[in-house]
Design an enzyme around this catalytic site. Structure first.
Site, mmCIF file in Angstrom:
data_model
loop_
_atom_site.group_PDB
_atom_site.id
_atom_site.type_symbol
_atom_site.label_atom_id
_atom_site.label_comp_id
_atom_site.label_asym_id
_atom_site.label_seq_id
_atom_site.Cartn_x
_atom_site.Cartn_y
_atom_site.Cartn_z
ATOM 1 N N GLN A 187 -6.258 -4.607 -1.490
ATOM 2 C CA GLN A 187 -4.974 -4.402 -2.146
ATOM 3 C C GLN A 187 -5.166 -3.768 -3.531
ATOM 4 O OE1 GLN A 187 -2.033 -4.757 -0.682
ATOM 5 N NE2 GLN A 187 -0.882 -4.197 -2.495
ATOM 6 N N ASP A 206 -6.011 2.016 5.523
ATOM 7 C CA ASP A 206 -5.115 2.557 4.498
ATOM 8 C C ASP A 206 -5.130 4.088 4.475
ATOM 9 O OD1 ASP A 206 -3.489 0.904 2.897
ATOM 10 O OD2 ASP A 206 -5.245 0.027 1.916
ATOM 11 N N LYS A 246 1.840 -8.701 4.525
ATOM 12 C CA LYS A 246 0.933 -8.001 5.440
ATOM 13 C C LYS A 246 0.336 -8.999 6.442
ATOM 14 C CE LYS A 246 0.068 -4.225 2.256
ATOM 15 N NZ LYS A 246 -0.773 -3.523 1.278
HETATM 16 N N1 GUN Z 1 -0.809 -1.002 -3.347
HETATM 17 C C1 GUN Z 1 0.380 -0.373 -3.256
HETATM 18 N N2 GUN Z 1 0.501 0.236 -2.058
HETATM 19 C C2 GUN Z 1 -0.636 -0.007 -1.385
HETATM 20 C C3 GUN Z 1 -1.113 0.350 -0.088
HETATM 21 O O1 GUN Z 1 -0.452 1.049 0.696
HETATM 22 N N3 GUN Z 1 -2.337 -0.119 0.236
HETATM 23 C C4 GUN Z 1 -3.084 -0.858 -0.619
HETATM 24 N N4 GUN Z 1 -4.293 -1.249 -0.211
HETATM 25 N N5 GUN Z 1 -2.698 -1.202 -1.819
HETATM 26 C C5 GUN Z 1 -1.470 -0.781 -2.198
#
Ligand code: GUN
Length: 281
Positions: free
Chosen positions: A96, A119, A52
């Site tokens: 996350q 998100d 990311k």
């Molecule tokens: N863990 C797995 N997929 C995601 C996501 O799309 N966003 C976040 N913040 N954590 C995740």
């Protein structure tokens, strides 16, 4: 004959476009900044977060990385997110998931202001999505899946779409997006009866259950579009999806690979959402 939907290539196209838009935006506005919070040592989460941050660099978004140990208290995590919520240089916040055991993720996420919710997990963004409000920030993974479906050129109107998995971050928003796109949607989960039969009726099948190679050929209708959201390990420890790719590829019209399918699209849609959130749209 199956067509492989190349998530990496599609991601590249979208990121290139985004980079230009972000560069133009920065000529007249303050810089876009994404705060990424990682709590604990989960190796998969660590890789996602690294990717990311790399994607931010690629499209011209500033990133601020925060790491807390798995032993961090609820209060420590909340204080960090609370401080990012009021920091003007931070236009988007990503925590996350999953958080280490013992931490209340919902409570942490509730501290992210909706305008910084890149998100799309907040009740407001989920509610807007349910109401088909175009101003909703849409959760990255299902958002990426919709872009892949668009790329197939297939009209979803009236099609049978089956989603396996009812998580708040993939299954539920996925079902809402497909509904908004006029598909007839069945949302399946661990308690669903006759899962195999339901899947075998699907024109579009989205697998998001986290079980390696769970979807076999007898669960797939001839000519179906199959989207694999899984990120699993097979019996040899090799990365694979929720779909048995080799077994179903002769039946599908379109199929996504793992790796190189939904994964890169998720991160690309995070960049897209971060841009939308900064613009306040
Ligand atoms: N863990 C797995 N997929 C995601 C996501 O799309 N966003 C976040 N913040 N954590 C995740």
């Amino acid at each position: 004959m199956t067509n492989i939907i190349d998530g990496k290539a599609l991601s590249g196209e979208i990121r290139k476009e985004l980079k230009e838009k972000i560069s133009a935006y920065h000529k007249e506005h303050k810089s876009i900044g994404l705060a990424v919070v990682l709590v604990g040592e989960d190796p998969a989460s660590r890789i996602y977060v690294k990717n990311k941050i790399k994607a931010c660099e690629e499209v011209g978004i500033r990133s601020f990385s925060y790491e807390l140990p798995a032993t961090a208290s609820q209060k420590q995590v909340e204080e960090l997110v609370g401080s990012l919520a009021v920091d003007d240089s931070v236009t988007g916040i990503l925590v996350q998931l999953p958080l280490p055991k013992g931490l209340d993720a919902d409570k942490v996420l509730s501290l992210i202001p909706t305008r910084k919710d890149v998100d799309g997990f907040s009740a407001e963004n989920m509610g807007k999505l349910a109401m088909n409000d175009p101003s909703a920030i849409v959760a990255c993974t299902p958002h990426g899946v919709m872009k892949m479906l668009e790329k197939t050129g297939v009209d979803l109107t009236g099609k049978n779409a089956v989603v396996i998995g009812r998580s708040n971050i993939v299954g539920k928003p996925m079902a809402m997006l497909l509904t908004n796109a006029n598909a007839t949607v069945t949302l399946c989960h661990s308690r669903t009866r006759n899962l195999k039969e339901i899947c075998a009726q699907a024109d579009i099948l989205v697998a998001a259950i986290g079980k390696p190679k769970f979807v076999k050929a007898d669960m797939v209708k001839e000519g179906a579009i199959v989207i694999d959201v899984g990120m699993d390990r097979d019996e040899n420890g090799k990365l694979c999806g929720d779909v048995d790719f080799e077994a179903v590829k002769e039946k599908t019209s379109f199929l996504t690979p793992v790796p190189g399918g939904v994964g890169p699209m998720t991160i690309t849609m995070l960049m897209y959402n971060t841009f939308l959130a900064a613009k306040g749209e």
